[in-house]
Enzyme design. Structure first.
Site, PDB file in Angstrom:
ATOM      1  N   ARG A  29     -24.309 -17.330  79.815  1.00 57.25           N
ATOM      2  CA  ARG A  29     -25.564 -17.555  79.096  1.00 57.25           C
ATOM      3  C   ARG A  29     -26.209 -18.869  79.499  1.00 57.25           C
ATOM      4  O   ARG A  29     -25.570 -19.756  80.049  1.00 57.25           O
ATOM      5  CB  ARG A  29     -25.304 -17.588  77.592  1.00 57.25           C
ATOM      6  CG  ARG A  29     -24.342 -18.711  77.122  1.00 57.25           C
ATOM      7  CD  ARG A  29     -25.022 -19.953  76.636  1.00 57.25           C
ATOM      8  NE  ARG A  29     -24.080 -21.043  76.359  1.00 57.25           N
ATOM      9  CZ  ARG A  29     -23.804 -21.997  77.217  1.00 57.25           C
ATOM     10  NH1 ARG A  29     -24.317 -21.989  78.429  1.00 57.25           N
ATOM     11  NH2 ARG A  29     -22.964 -22.970  76.887  1.00 57.25           N
ATOM     12  N   GLU A  35     -29.692 -27.267  71.093  1.00 57.31           N
ATOM     13  CA  GLU A  35     -28.432 -27.713  71.720  1.00 57.31           C
ATOM     14  C   GLU A  35     -27.638 -28.612  70.765  1.00 57.31           C
ATOM     15  O   GLU A  35     -28.202 -29.500  70.134  1.00 57.31           O
ATOM     16  CB  GLU A  35     -28.765 -28.487  72.999  1.00 57.31           C
ATOM     17  CG  GLU A  35     -27.744 -28.304  74.079  1.00 57.31           C
ATOM     18  CD  GLU A  35     -27.691 -26.869  74.590  1.00 57.31           C
ATOM     19  OE1 GLU A  35     -26.762 -26.140  74.196  1.00 57.31           O
ATOM     20  OE2 GLU A  35     -28.577 -26.475  75.370  1.00 57.31           O
ATOM     21  N   ASP A  38     -25.141 -25.600  66.975  1.00 59.78           N
ATOM     22  CA  ASP A  38     -24.387 -24.445  66.439  1.00 59.78           C
ATOM     23  C   ASP A  38     -23.261 -24.878  65.508  1.00 59.78           C
ATOM     24  O   ASP A  38     -23.064 -24.290  64.452  1.00 59.78           O
ATOM     25  CB  ASP A  38     -23.905 -23.494  67.551  1.00 59.78           C
ATOM     26  CG  ASP A  38     -23.015 -24.110  68.609  1.00 59.78           C
ATOM     27  OD1 ASP A  38     -22.864 -25.355  68.649  1.00 59.78           O
ATOM     28  OD2 ASP A  38     -22.474 -23.333  69.430  1.00 59.78           O
ATOM     29  N   GLY A 126     -20.974 -24.853  82.862  1.00 58.05           N
ATOM     30  CA  GLY A 126     -21.881 -24.928  81.725  1.00 58.05           C
ATOM     31  C   GLY A 126     -22.618 -23.634  81.431  1.00 58.05           C
ATOM     32  O   GLY A 126     -23.510 -23.606  80.590  1.00 58.05           O
ATOM     33  N   SER A 128     -20.916 -20.953  80.513  1.00 61.49           N
ATOM     34  CA  SER A 128     -19.994 -20.281  79.608  1.00 61.49           C
ATOM     35  C   SER A 128     -19.189 -19.146  80.222  1.00 61.49           C
ATOM     36  O   SER A 128     -19.146 -18.021  79.722  1.00 61.49           O
ATOM     37  CB  SER A 128     -20.715 -19.789  78.349  1.00 61.49           C
ATOM     38  OG  SER A 128     -19.757 -19.723  77.333  1.00 61.49           O
ATOM     39  N   ASP A 174     -21.933 -19.325  72.322  1.00 63.41           N
ATOM     40  CA  ASP A 174     -21.601 -18.721  73.616  1.00 63.41           C
ATOM     41  C   ASP A 174     -21.042 -17.313  73.459  1.00 63.41           C
ATOM     42  O   ASP A 174     -21.401 -16.390  74.206  1.00 63.41           O
ATOM     43  CB  ASP A 174     -20.558 -19.577  74.354  1.00 63.41           C
ATOM     44  CG  ASP A 174     -21.059 -20.982  74.617  1.00 63.41           C
ATOM     45  OD1 ASP A 174     -22.235 -21.264  74.315  1.00 63.41           O
ATOM     46  OD2 ASP A 174     -20.259 -21.806  75.098  1.00 63.41           O
ATOM     47  N   TYR A 224     -17.134 -34.299  73.285  1.00 56.15           N
ATOM     48  CA  TYR A 224     -17.614 -33.207  72.436  1.00 56.15           C
ATOM     49  C   TYR A 224     -17.058 -33.346  71.017  1.00 56.15           C
ATOM     50  O   TYR A 224     -17.810 -33.333  70.030  1.00 56.15           O
ATOM     51  CB  TYR A 224     -17.185 -31.888  73.073  1.00 56.15           C
ATOM     52  CG  TYR A 224     -17.756 -30.658  72.417  1.00 56.15           C
ATOM     53  CD1 TYR A 224     -18.962 -30.120  72.849  1.00 56.15           C
ATOM     54  CD2 TYR A 224     -17.096 -30.028  71.374  1.00 56.15           C
ATOM     55  CE1 TYR A 224     -19.493 -28.987  72.251  1.00 56.15           C
ATOM     56  CE2 TYR A 224     -17.616 -28.900  70.770  1.00 56.15           C
ATOM     57  CZ  TYR A 224     -18.801 -28.379  71.216  1.00 56.15           C
ATOM     58  OH  TYR A 224     -19.326 -27.253  70.621  1.00 56.15           O
TER      59      TYR A 224
HETATM   60  P1  ADP Z   1     -17.585 -22.982  81.132  1.00 55.82           P
HETATM   61  O1  ADP Z   1     -17.363 -22.100  79.963  1.00 55.82           O
HETATM   62  O2  ADP Z   1     -18.787 -23.853  80.970  1.00 55.82           O
HETATM   63  O3  ADP Z   1     -17.643 -22.258  82.437  1.00 55.82           O
HETATM   64  P2  ADP Z   1     -15.063 -24.055  80.282  1.00 55.82           P
HETATM   65  O4  ADP Z   1     -14.350 -25.302  80.639  1.00 55.82           O
HETATM   66  O5  ADP Z   1     -15.417 -23.826  78.859  1.00 55.82           O
HETATM   67  O6  ADP Z   1     -16.358 -23.980  81.216  1.00 55.82           O
HETATM   68  O7  ADP Z   1     -14.202 -22.800  80.729  1.00 55.82           O
HETATM   69  C1  ADP Z   1     -13.652 -22.736  82.013  1.00 55.82           C
HETATM   70  C2  ADP Z   1     -12.218 -22.235  81.930  1.00 55.82           C
HETATM   71  O8  ADP Z   1     -12.227 -20.846  81.517  1.00 55.82           O
HETATM   72  C3  ADP Z   1     -11.511 -22.246  83.264  1.00 55.82           C
HETATM   73  O9  ADP Z   1     -10.869 -23.473  83.483  1.00 55.82           O
HETATM   74  C4  ADP Z   1     -10.508 -21.116  83.101  1.00 55.82           C
HETATM   75  O10 ADP Z   1      -9.369 -21.549  82.389  1.00 55.82           O
HETATM   76  C5  ADP Z   1     -11.240 -20.128  82.216  1.00 55.82           C
HETATM   77  N1  ADP Z   1     -11.927 -19.096  83.025  1.00 55.82           N
HETATM   78  C6  ADP Z   1     -13.248 -18.817  83.034  1.00 55.82           C
HETATM   79  N2  ADP Z   1     -13.528 -17.767  83.843  1.00 55.82           N
HETATM   80  C7  ADP Z   1     -12.352 -17.354  84.348  1.00 55.82           C
HETATM   81  C8  ADP Z   1     -11.963 -16.305  85.259  1.00 55.82           C
HETATM   82  N3  ADP Z   1     -12.837 -15.474  85.809  1.00 55.82           N
HETATM   83  N4  ADP Z   1     -10.656 -16.192  85.538  1.00 55.82           N
HETATM   84  C9  ADP Z   1      -9.756 -17.004  84.993  1.00 55.82           C
HETATM   85  N5  ADP Z   1     -10.053 -18.010  84.159  1.00 55.82           N
HETATM   86  C10 ADP Z   1     -11.335 -18.205  83.831  1.00 55.82           C
HETATM   87 MG    MG Z   2     -16.948 -22.749  77.999  1.00 57.79          MG
END
Ligand code: ADP
Ligand code: MG
Length: 387
Positions: A29, A35, A38, A126, A128, A174, A224
């Site tokens: 998203r 921002e 939530d 970022g 999600s 999210d 955060y």
């Molecule tokens: P964002 O949600 O902004 O992308 P986050 O730090 O909240 O960043 O989430 C990222 C984490 O989510 C990754 O470090 C991993 O642990 C998990 N993750 C997200 N997508 C995948 C995926 N396709 N396969 C495995 N782990 C994933």
């Molecule tokens: Mg995230």
């Protein structure tokens, strides 16, 4: 759909030795405005984007759930349906494990199964990826179990997984938009109670550009969680349950009771909630100039009062503001890096993207990645034609 399913079908068969029984998808998203509101029971206005996590799955005999991801090295993680589901290693598997624990808590009997995830949402960028991983896991598990649950309840289960299994105290935005997004609509969501309105956002003369800074600044002070706590202590001193229940006058009248940080955090939250509602009015009236001004004001407030921007995000917003055809721009998501969004006239979008990329690269020595997006459908089967 951006992600064709042939790739994950093939990889699933290579990994698990048979074809998947089903494939579900859950999008990432961007938040148009609202921002850091939530977790203060405020309003948000996100759209689902056309980047998603796919989850291919097939039920198995036995009592084990296997979890693998194209984006992660190593053997599949697994958990046993006859034992308590606990967090552990690898870390990424805690997201789907947390979802499984939440479904079990709701009385849903899970099925032994193999799951493979594959995502084109940039991880940690970022947009999600984490919520899209959780929601895709939930849909795969529910489909295998032959069960359905209410959209908002599903979002709450995924949020709880992120809190308790991944250790991130995120709000509900999210997960809610990943579940409830609709093509051509932005979701005005009341994070106090889950009430929502789908707001048309499908004018073909407009284009939303997402500019990924490709940076993620680590914060030593748990940025955060610290801000969340400052909001809650400000609300307590104002004598309200949440900052949602305060307004700008109440915050300025209580200035001497609040610490400097409580004052600026509260000022951001109450003004951002107000801006979000005004932005919806502007969108419904087709007043994109006003919508754009509210985006800039949101960015300034996040930069100066909430202190979650960074020089890369500020630069993109400043560059955008100087270009013809731009209505507004702001950082989106939690901040400290990640993405900015730019609302632009569709006809000028290519030129805007090229100008920003050129100047950004000259300043930081690496490019930002800009892509157009539109309001896409929320989670569902990847094998129908919902998008
Ligand atoms: P964002 O949600 O902004 O992308 P986050 O730090 O909240 O960043 O989430 C990222 C984490 O989510 C990754 O470090 C991993 O642990 C998990 N993750 C997200 N997508 C995948 C995926 N396709 N396969 C495995 N782990 C994933
Ligand atoms: Mg995230």
């Amino acid at each position: 759909m951006t992600q064709p399913i042939a790739g994950i079908q093939k990889r699933f068969s290579e990994l698990y030795g048979r074809a998947p029984a089903g494939i579900v998808r859950a999008p990432g998203r961007v938040n148009l405005i609202g921002e850091h509101t939530d977790y203060n029971d405020g309003f948000v206005l996100p759209i689902a984007i056309d980047k998603c996590t796919l989850a291919a799955f097939a039920p198995t005999d036995g009592r084990t759930v296997n979890l693998a991801s194209v984006q992660q090295e190593g053997a599949p993680a697994s958990f046993d349906l006859d034992a308590d589901i606990e967090k552990g290693s690898p870390k990424w598997a805690n997201y789907p494990k947390g979802v499984a624990a939440g479904l079990v808590e709701k009385g849903i009997e899970l099925t032994a199964m193999d799951i493979l995830f594959d995502s084109d949402v940039p991880i940690g960028g970022g947009l999600s990826s984490s919520a899209s991983l959780e929601v895709s896991a939930a849909l795969a598990m529910l489909a295998a179990a032959g069960r359905e649950i209410d959209d908002y309840e599903l979002a709450l289960i995924c949020q709880k997984a992120e809190h308790e299994f991944a250790g991130t105290p995120c709000g509900i935005m999210d997960q809610a938009i990943s579940v409830m997004g609709q093509s051509g609509r932005a979701l005005l969501l009341d994070c106090r109670n889950g009430e929502y309105r789908q707001i048309p956002f499908d004018n073909p003369d407009l284009l939303l550009l997402v500019a990924d800074t490709k940076v993620k600044h680590d914060l030593t002070d748990g940025g955060y969680a610290a801000r969340r706590d400052q909001c809650y202590s400000a609300a307590a001193k104002l004598g309200v349950k949440m900052l949602r229940d305060a307004d700008a006058d109440m915050v300025s009248a209580a200035a001497d009771k609040l610490s400097d940080k409580e004052l600026t955090r509260a000022r951001h939250v109450v003004s951002e909630i107000d801006r979000t509602l005004r932005a919806v009015e502007a969108m419904e009236a087709g007043d994109y100039a006003e919508f754009g001004q509210l985006m800039y004001a949101s960015h300034t407030s996040l930069r100066d009062d909430y202190e979650v921007s960074c020089e890369e995000l500020d630069e993109i917003v400043e560059l955008a503001a100087g270009l013809e055809g731009v209505y507004g721009a702001r950082m989106t998501g939690g901040g400290f890096g990640g993405c900015a969004i730019i609302l632009a006239r569709a006809a000028q979008a290519d030129n805007i993207a090229a100008e920003i990329t050129k100047n950004y690269t000259a300043r930081f020595g690496h490019p930002c990645v800009i892509f157009p997006t539109r309001a896409a459908a929320g989670a569902g089967s990847a094998q129908d034609n919902r998008i």
